[in-house]
Scaffold this motif. Structure first.
Motif, PDB file in Angstrom:
ATOM      1  N   PRO A  28     114.881  61.798   2.356  1.00 43.72           N
ATOM      2  CA  PRO A  28     115.720  61.299   1.258  1.00 43.72           C
ATOM      3  C   PRO A  28     115.973  59.796   1.280  1.00 43.72           C
ATOM      4  O   PRO A  28     116.237  59.210   0.236  1.00 43.72           O
ATOM      5  CB  PRO A  28     117.029  62.060   1.434  1.00 43.72           C
TER       6      PRO A  28
ATOM      7  N   LEU B 134     119.372  58.615  14.185  1.00 39.32           N
ATOM      8  CA  LEU B 134     119.095  59.966  14.672  1.00 39.32           C
ATOM      9  C   LEU B 134     118.617  59.956  16.121  1.00 39.32           C
ATOM     10  O   LEU B 134     118.922  60.864  16.879  1.00 39.32           O
ATOM     11  CB  LEU B 134     118.029  60.636  13.801  1.00 39.32           C
TER      12      LEU B 134
ATOM     13  N   GLU C  20     117.556  55.130   9.620  1.00 38.18           N
ATOM     14  CA  GLU C  20     117.913  56.494  10.021  1.00 38.18           C
ATOM     15  C   GLU C  20     117.246  56.873  11.345  1.00 38.18           C
ATOM     16  O   GLU C  20     117.770  57.649  12.119  1.00 38.18           O
ATOM     17  CB  GLU C  20     117.438  57.486   8.962  1.00 38.18           C
TER      18      GLU C  20
ATOM     19  N   PRO D 129     112.478  61.105  15.714  1.00 39.85           N
ATOM     20  CA  PRO D 129     113.482  61.124  16.784  1.00 39.85           C
ATOM     21  C   PRO D 129     113.483  62.428  17.574  1.00 39.85           C
ATOM     22  O   PRO D 129     113.577  62.410  18.803  1.00 39.85           O
ATOM     23  CB  PRO D 129     114.798  60.938  16.028  1.00 39.85           C
ATOM     24  N   LEU D 130     113.348  63.574  16.867  1.00 41.80           N
ATOM     25  CA  LEU D 130     113.297  64.859  17.557  1.00 41.80           C
ATOM     26  C   LEU D 130     112.115  64.916  18.512  1.00 41.80           C
ATOM     27  O   LEU D 130     112.219  65.408  19.634  1.00 41.80           O
ATOM     28  CB  LEU D 130     113.121  65.980  16.538  1.00 41.80           C
TER      29      LEU D 130
ATOM     30  N   SER E  29     112.422  61.118   9.823  1.00 41.39           N
ATOM     31  CA  SER E  29     113.379  62.192  10.083  1.00 41.39           C
ATOM     32  C   SER E  29     112.905  63.106  11.205  1.00 41.39           C
ATOM     33  O   SER E  29     113.704  63.795  11.824  1.00 41.39           O
ATOM     34  CB  SER E  29     113.606  63.000   8.801  1.00 41.39           C
ATOM     35  N   GLU E  30     111.590  63.105  11.487  1.00 40.91           N
ATOM     36  CA  GLU E  30     111.053  64.014  12.499  1.00 40.91           C
ATOM     37  C   GLU E  30     110.811  63.316  13.840  1.00 40.91           C
ATOM     38  O   GLU E  30     110.905  63.935  14.889  1.00 40.91           O
ATOM     39  CB  GLU E  30     109.704  64.586  12.014  1.00 40.91           C
TER      40      GLU E  30
ATOM     41  N   LEU F 263     114.155  61.755  -3.825  1.00 42.16           N
ATOM     42  CA  LEU F 263     115.606  61.639  -3.650  1.00 42.16           C
ATOM     43  C   LEU F 263     116.173  62.747  -2.770  1.00 42.16           C
ATOM     44  O   LEU F 263     117.162  62.547  -2.080  1.00 42.16           O
ATOM     45  CB  LEU F 263     116.296  61.659  -5.011  1.00 42.16           C
ATOM     46  N   THR F 264     115.568  63.928  -2.813  1.00 40.90           N
ATOM     47  CA  THR F 264     116.006  64.999  -1.914  1.00 40.90           C
ATOM     48  C   THR F 264     114.774  65.498  -1.157  1.00 40.90           C
ATOM     49  O   THR F 264     113.676  65.028  -1.397  1.00 40.90           O
ATOM     50  CB  THR F 264     116.626  66.174  -2.692  1.00 40.90           C
ATOM     51  N   GLY F 265     114.951  66.451  -0.274  1.00 48.68           N
ATOM     52  CA  GLY F 265     113.819  66.946   0.514  1.00 48.68           C
ATOM     53  C   GLY F 265     113.824  66.338   1.900  1.00 48.68           C
ATOM     54  O   GLY F 265     114.875  65.930   2.391  1.00 48.68           O
TER      55      GLY F 265
END
Lengths: 305, 384
Positions: B44, B269, B265, B240-241, B237-238, B39-41
């Motif tokens: 998420p 992102l 996401e 796109p960068l 989360s990584e 849920l977090t970290g």
């Protein structure tokens, strides 16, 4: 240009970009250490909060759609984040560190770690864990200079950090506040007797260091991403930058930031794979500290008996 | 002093009386299921999707009066716990669900780096566990009580390697992956193996560590090696960068990814940098079969977004678990485990899964999706 040269130039630019961010954050660590001989471990998380302040300011200003020139939006975002972060840091100093000024050093350091964890979890609870990016506040253009790629954000990051460094150096060396800062870091017991308002100067130090971190935060948030835990890794690298440069020494922090940037970028270049990057990078730094325990520009500490 | 002892004695007697008053326990009145989610970290959205789908699957059963086991209908209660996307927290969550909440079975964790430690705990405690999304072979390897709803990485690595060779006509590949995360490391190695076996060449095999945000050094190295395709088996989360930084460095070769990309996401992102890229995943919402359509529609109605692969796989995990509990006929961990192991095949939202006796890994097909106009679009299917 032949390929090895373009690669060298490209990697140097990459290193300067990473190093600039480390340098801007390392300044905050070194300034607080210089004046209080305390390591403010919450500084990485204060940096994190600054990126969020910048994110919300930028989103709000762009959402107003007033057709403001990009420079105005950029500068107001920057100003808002700097003032907000400085205020936060001053509050933290008053609430969490000041009551412990007479306590053993270790108490304040542990409190700082606690404040950092508080900021992480507060951000997590209030804003949520999703990564975000600060919307581009100036045109992001990619320039191809005969094989070397430079983006506008890269130029701005490197340029701004050099300018900030020059301004800070001037403040510390040429103004009354700067002189008071240096005086307090020189001798804490005599200086108050000379009429220097110690509390106000300490607050000013926290405010200045955090405002500089906020400058780094806005630029970092545009080039990379923000999330509630981002301050941990970057905070550690910046702290090590400050130690390598000689903690307590402002020019040292700047030099240290760039050294860590270069180590981070160039270690994978010479290794067959990047797997051992951190291992090799930190072994090198360890070796440096063996020969220069007070860092590159740090003065040897004379124990007064 | 005497007063203190008397007080303690009195308290103990009262506690004893209270316990005795309960009499024989009437047996469980509810089915407790634990969810171990991120849920977090760092990821998420994975945890949120897992929680949403779990809540929905349980609500559907409870709205129908409960789950019928051995002639009685039981309500299902969920215990959702956050593992913070950390291996040690994931193990602690599994432990807590088993000993404190006394759950019948656990669904989750999702990412392999969290599922592997949780699986070890579940196996030791002999509690059935289903990981919806973990694709690393180690999660179920050598374990009797651990199952999953996803395909495994030796298969996925082959799918992506074949896709890169056949569709993108790539002969030289580069890989950039997180060396500190089980999933990323596993699939990167499987990809390299199959790509080289098929006659291709992996010219650059670069790594980073979880939490890194700057990949310019590795990407510059990759660019100099001159690959035809870049494989990024990293989390949404990584990625796109990484893609944006590659573009900034003038590295514009096609990029392919794996099922860790499957959250919207990624597009939020990455924006237009992600346009046209391909990745392998578990299901394609836009060509859904009737079973899937029903799920997608009710998920959309409830949460206002298209369910991603984690949501679909979590829903399937609950489907598998409910079927096993029903056929076990009693609320017993061992019986549920045995029933799970006996399911020969299951028609889920993510397609048909077949289980071999004694293995917790389903055999199922993968799909390749392409990012087109900011949407995940079906491209092709790869049969097992």
């Amino acid at each position: 240009m032949p390929q090895p040269v373009t690669t060298l130039v490209q990697q140097t630019l990459n290193a300067l970009q990473v190093g600039s961010v480390y340098a801007l954050i390392a300044l905050g660590y070194t300034m607080v250490y210089g004046i209080l001989t305390m390591i403010n471990f919450a500084h990485g998380d204060i940096f994190m909060v600054s990126t969020y302040l910048g994110f919300f300011a930028a989103a709000w200003l762009l959402g107003l759609a007033l057709n403001m020139p990009p420079l105005v939006i950029f500068l107001s975002t920057l100003l808002f984040a700097m003032v907000g972060t400085a205020t936060l840091a001053v509050i933290i100093e008053r609430v969490a560190y000041k009551p412990l000024r007479q306590a053993p050093r270790l108490s304040a350091v542990i409190t700082a770690l606690g404040v950092g964890i508080f900021l992480e979890n507060f951000t997590l609870a209030v804003i949520g864990p999703e990564p975000r990016t600060i919307p581009p506040l100036f045109p992001l253009v990619n320039l191809n200079l005969s094989g070397v790629f430079v983006s506008t954000i890269q130029i701005v990051i490197i340029g701004v950090s050099v300018i900030v460094m020059i301004i800070l150096d001037t403040i510390v060396r040429r103004t009354m506040t700067g002189m008071a800062m240096r005086a307090i870091s020189f001798d804490k017991t005599i200086v108050p007797l000379m009429g220097v308002p110690v509390d106000r100067i300490i607050s000013a130090t926290f405010a200045l260091g955090s405002a500089i971190a906020a400058v780094g935060g806005i630029l970092y948030g545009m080039a990379y991403q923000l999330d509630p835990y981002m301050g941990i890794r970057i905070g550690w690298w910046a702290f090590i930058s400050a130690v390598v440069g000689g903690i307590g020494n402002i020019r040292g922090a700047f030099v240290g930031g760039f050294i860590l940037g270069f180590v981070e970028i160039f270690t994978p270049v010479f290794l067959p794979s990047s797997t051992y990057r951190d291992f090799v990078a930190f072994s090198l730094l360890l070796l440096l500290l063996v020969f220069r325990p007070t860092g590159i520009l740090g003065r040897p500490i004379v124990q007064k008996v | 002093m005497l007063k203190k002892i008397l007080t303690i004695l009195l308290a103990l007697t009262m506690a004893g009386m209270a316990l005795a008053g309960c009499g024989p326990t009437p047996g469980p009145v509810e089915i407790k299921i634990g969810v171990n989610a991120e849920l977090t970290g760092g990821i998420p959205v994975v945890g949120a999707s897992c929680k949403n789908a779990a809540t929905m699957a349980v609500a559907e059963v409870n709205d129908a009066g409960g789950l019928e086991v051995g002639g009685t209908k039981y309500k299902v209660t969920l215990f959702v716990q956050d593992n913070e996307d950390k291996a040690e927290s994931s193990a602690a969550v599994a432990q807590k669900l088993i000993t404190q909440n006394n759950v019948l079975a656990i669904v989750g964790a999702n990412a392999s780096r969290n599922a592997i430690p949780a699986a070890a705990i579940a196996e030791d405690a002999k509690v059935p566990m289903i990981s919806p999304w973990s694709t690393n072979p180690k999660t179920t390897e050598g374990k009797k009580y651990v199952f999953r709803a996803a395909f495994i990485d030796p298969f996925q690595g082959r799918v992506v390697a074949k896709f890169a060779m056949d569709q993108l006509k790539a002969k030289k590949a580069a890989v950039l992956y997180d060396v500190a995360s089980e999933y990323n490391k596993g699939i990167a190695e499987f990809f390299k193996k199959t790509f080289e076996e098929a006659g291709g060449q992996v010219v650059s095999f670069e790594t980073y560590t979880t939490g890194d945000k700057d990949f310019s050094s590795q990407l510059t190295k990759i660019k100099n090696a001159g690959p035809d395709v870049l494989f990024l088996p990293n989390y949404y989360s990584e990625v796109p960068l990484q893609v944006q930084q590659a573009h900034k460095l003038g590295l514009t070769i096609p990029v392919v990814g794996s099922d860790s990309w499957g959250s919207e996401e990624l597009i939020k992102l990455g924006g237009k940098d992600m346009e046209g890229l391909f990745f392998s995943t578990h299901y394609a919402p836009d060509i859904a079969a009737p079973v899937a359509k029903k799920f997608i529609d009710s998920y959309k109605a409830k949460y206002g977004s298209t369910p991603d692969d984690v949501a679909a796989l979590t829903y399937d995990s609950f489907g598998l678990l409910f079927q096993a509990i029903k056929s076990a006929g009693k609320l017993d961990r061992q019986a549920v485990r045995d029933a799970l192991a006996k399911i020969p095949s299951y028609e889920g939202v993510t397609g048909k899964m077949q289980f071999k006796e004694g293995s917790g890994d389903p055999i199922k097909s993968a799909v390749i999706l392409q990012i087109k106009e900011g949407k995940f679009t079906y491209f092709s299917t790869a049969a097992p």
